[in-house]
Scaffold this active site. Structure first.
Site, mmCIF file in Angstrom:
data_model
loop_
_atom_site.group_PDB
_atom_site.id
_atom_site.type_symbol
_atom_site.label_atom_id
_atom_site.label_comp_id
_atom_site.label_asym_id
_atom_site.label_seq_id
_atom_site.Cartn_x
_atom_site.Cartn_y
_atom_site.Cartn_z
ATOM 1 N N GLU A 49 0.996 -1.492 0.097
ATOM 2 C CA GLU A 49 -0.125 -0.060 -0.252
ATOM 3 C C GLU A 49 0.865 1.372 0.066
ATOM 4 O OE1 GLU A 49 -3.195 0.399 -0.751
ATOM 5 O OE2 GLU A 49 -3.856 -1.757 -0.686
ATOM 6 N N TYR A 99 -6.129 6.714 4.264
ATOM 7 C CA TYR A 99 -6.233 5.742 3.135
ATOM 8 C C TYR A 99 -5.690 4.489 3.537
ATOM 9 C CZ TYR A 99 -5.538 2.578 -0.763
ATOM 10 O OH TYR A 99 -5.579 1.688 -1.333
ATOM 11 N N ASP A 159 -9.562 5.035 -2.760
ATOM 12 C CA ASP A 159 -8.760 5.448 -3.390
ATOM 13 C C ASP A 159 -9.212 5.847 -4.976
ATOM 14 O OD1 ASP A 159 -9.156 3.238 -5.091
ATOM 15 O OD2 ASP A 159 -7.441 2.251 -5.188
ATOM 16 N N CYS A 170 -14.407 -0.869 -14.591
ATOM 17 C CA CYS A 170 -14.951 0.654 -14.424
ATOM 18 C C CYS A 170 -13.556 1.582 -14.553
ATOM 19 C CB CYS A 170 -15.519 0.846 -13.293
ATOM 20 S SG CYS A 170 -16.303 2.381 -13.307
ATOM 21 N N CYS A 194 -19.071 -1.734 -19.395
ATOM 22 C CA CYS A 194 -20.401 -1.915 -18.348
ATOM 23 C C CYS A 194 -20.914 -3.319 -18.792
ATOM 24 C CB CYS A 194 -21.349 -0.542 -18.671
ATOM 25 S SG CYS A 194 -20.674 1.100 -18.276
ATOM 26 N N CYS A 254 -19.915 -5.704 -16.092
ATOM 27 C CA CYS A 254 -19.678 -5.301 -14.639
ATOM 28 C C CYS A 254 -20.963 -5.895 -14.162
ATOM 29 C CB CYS A 254 -19.897 -3.762 -14.791
ATOM 30 S SG CYS A 254 -19.950 -3.083 -13.170
ATOM 31 N N CYS A 259 -26.306 0.569 -12.064
ATOM 32 C CA CYS A 259 -25.492 1.886 -12.157
ATOM 33 C C CYS A 259 -26.112 3.029 -12.655
ATOM 34 C CB CYS A 259 -24.260 1.323 -12.856
ATOM 35 S SG CYS A 259 -23.232 2.848 -13.254
#
Ligand code: SF4
Length: 349
Positions: A44, A127, A145, A197, A204, A207, A213
């Site tokens: 991270e 974060y 993020d 995405c 899409c 997804c 959405c």
């Protein structure tokens, strides 16, 4: 789809499509195995401002050389800074060492498992604390993020521009965070943002959240998140002095701890300013202007670094690094660019 239905759909997708990452324990390998908090933390920190592709090699090299946080805590500062060279944002490397040493000294080598305690460690902001708490310890922390912001902006058709929209996007992400498998949920949203995405052309049709959405339904998904126009970056100018002795040694300095590229090895330079800098050669010598310029962009400015070169006698005293000890890969990128240009010019002399 209700808020509570998002996560099962996403987790089912993640179970099949999770990215394989060297620091990750994927959904199929779990069987009770938790990710190593040291790996989660290290990855991270490396991933802040940097892509997975750029980080993977560094992560492997670090964990081979320093397989535990105790090993990293005991490492030599210069070795860690050199191993970090090229990843950028060098304050991260300095904080990495400070954090490892604090975990070793104050926590017996075990990372704390709450966001609040993680936040008290050097280099760990909101974060990263949330990411470690969720991924390593399966806490229902809200991890946000850039990928998550994009997915939330599209799912809920948030048209307010970033950065003002951040609290709204975080509130949406928090509302979707489940109590069941929150660590996998956090990674699933990130993976969705990274692979489906995506910024330009969201896929899409593939997804798992497509039916729910709003951005997709309204045909505006690809335009989200909107962003406030950025201020143009200023241009700063500086001079870098590259000197090589007849025995092949290079004049190098370790930059001061505080400031840009702090603690990294580099060529002596003038200050970097928006007006032409005053020359500041590190020693008297026949400095030659090869009319070469390095261009490099930092977060807040563009740098134009012109070069001055000198060939010096083998007995010249100073902070020289012997040819056998000098590895260009130990230099941060801007200094390596200067080296590449200078080497060509010096070899033509
Ligand atoms: S349907 Fe499209 S825009 Fe909406 S979350 Fe999925 S990929 Fe993103």
């Amino acid at each position: 789809m209700r808020d509570e239905d998002f996560s099962p759909a996403l987790l089912a997708w993640y179970d099949e499509h999770a990215r394989e990452l060297p620091w990750r324990v994927g959904p199929n390998e779990r069987g009770g195995q938790r990710p190593d908090p040291y790996f989660v933390w290290l990855s991270e920190v490396m991933l802040q401002q940097t892509t997975v592709a750029a980080v993977t090699g560094y992560f492997r090299a670090f964990t081979e050389r320093w397989p535990t946080v105790m090993a990293l805590a005991a490492a030599n500062d210069a070795d860690v800074m050199a191993a970090w060279a090229g990843l950028g944002y060098y304050a991260r490397a300095r904080n990495l060492l400070k954090c490892a040493r604090m975990v070793a000294a104050d926590h017996a080598g075990r990372f704390p498992d709450t966001e609040a305690e993680l936040l008290s460690l050097p280099g760990i902001g909101p974060y990263t604390a949330a990411a470690i708490a969720a991924i390593a310890f399966d806490r229902p922390a809200t991890v946000v993020d850039g990928n998550v912001e994009r997915v939330m902006a599209r799912l809920f058709a948030v048209e307010a521009p970033l950065p003002a929209a951040k609290p709204t996007l975080k509130a949406h992400a928090a509302a979707l965070t489940p109590v069941h498998r929150p660590g996998d949920h956090a990674q699933a949203v990130m993976d969705l943002g990274a692979t489906i995405c995506t910024p330009r052309n969201p896929a899409c049709g593939l997804c798992p959240l497509g039916p729910a959405c709003t951005g997709r339904k309204r045909g505006i998904a690809a335009d989200l998140p909107r962003k406030s126009p950025k201020k143009p970056k200023p241009v700063r100018h500086g001079i870098a002095y590259l000197a090589r002795r007849a025995d092949g040694a290079w004049l190098l300095e370790t930059r001061p701890e505080k400031g840009l590229l702090g603690g990294m090895l580099g060529w002596p330079t003038t200050d970097w300013s928006e007006v032409a800098p005053d020359p500041a050669p590190p020693m008297p010598a026949a400095w030659h202007d090869p009319l070469l310029e390095v261009r490099h962009t930092f977060t807040h400015f563009h740098l134009r670094l012109s070069l001055r070169l000198a060939s010096l006698p083998a007995d010249m005293p100073g902070p020289f690094v012997a040819a056998k000890d000098f590895r260009p890969s130990d230099l941060p990128t801007v200094m390596r660019k200067a080296f590449d240009l200078a080497q060509g010019a010096l070899n033509q002399d």
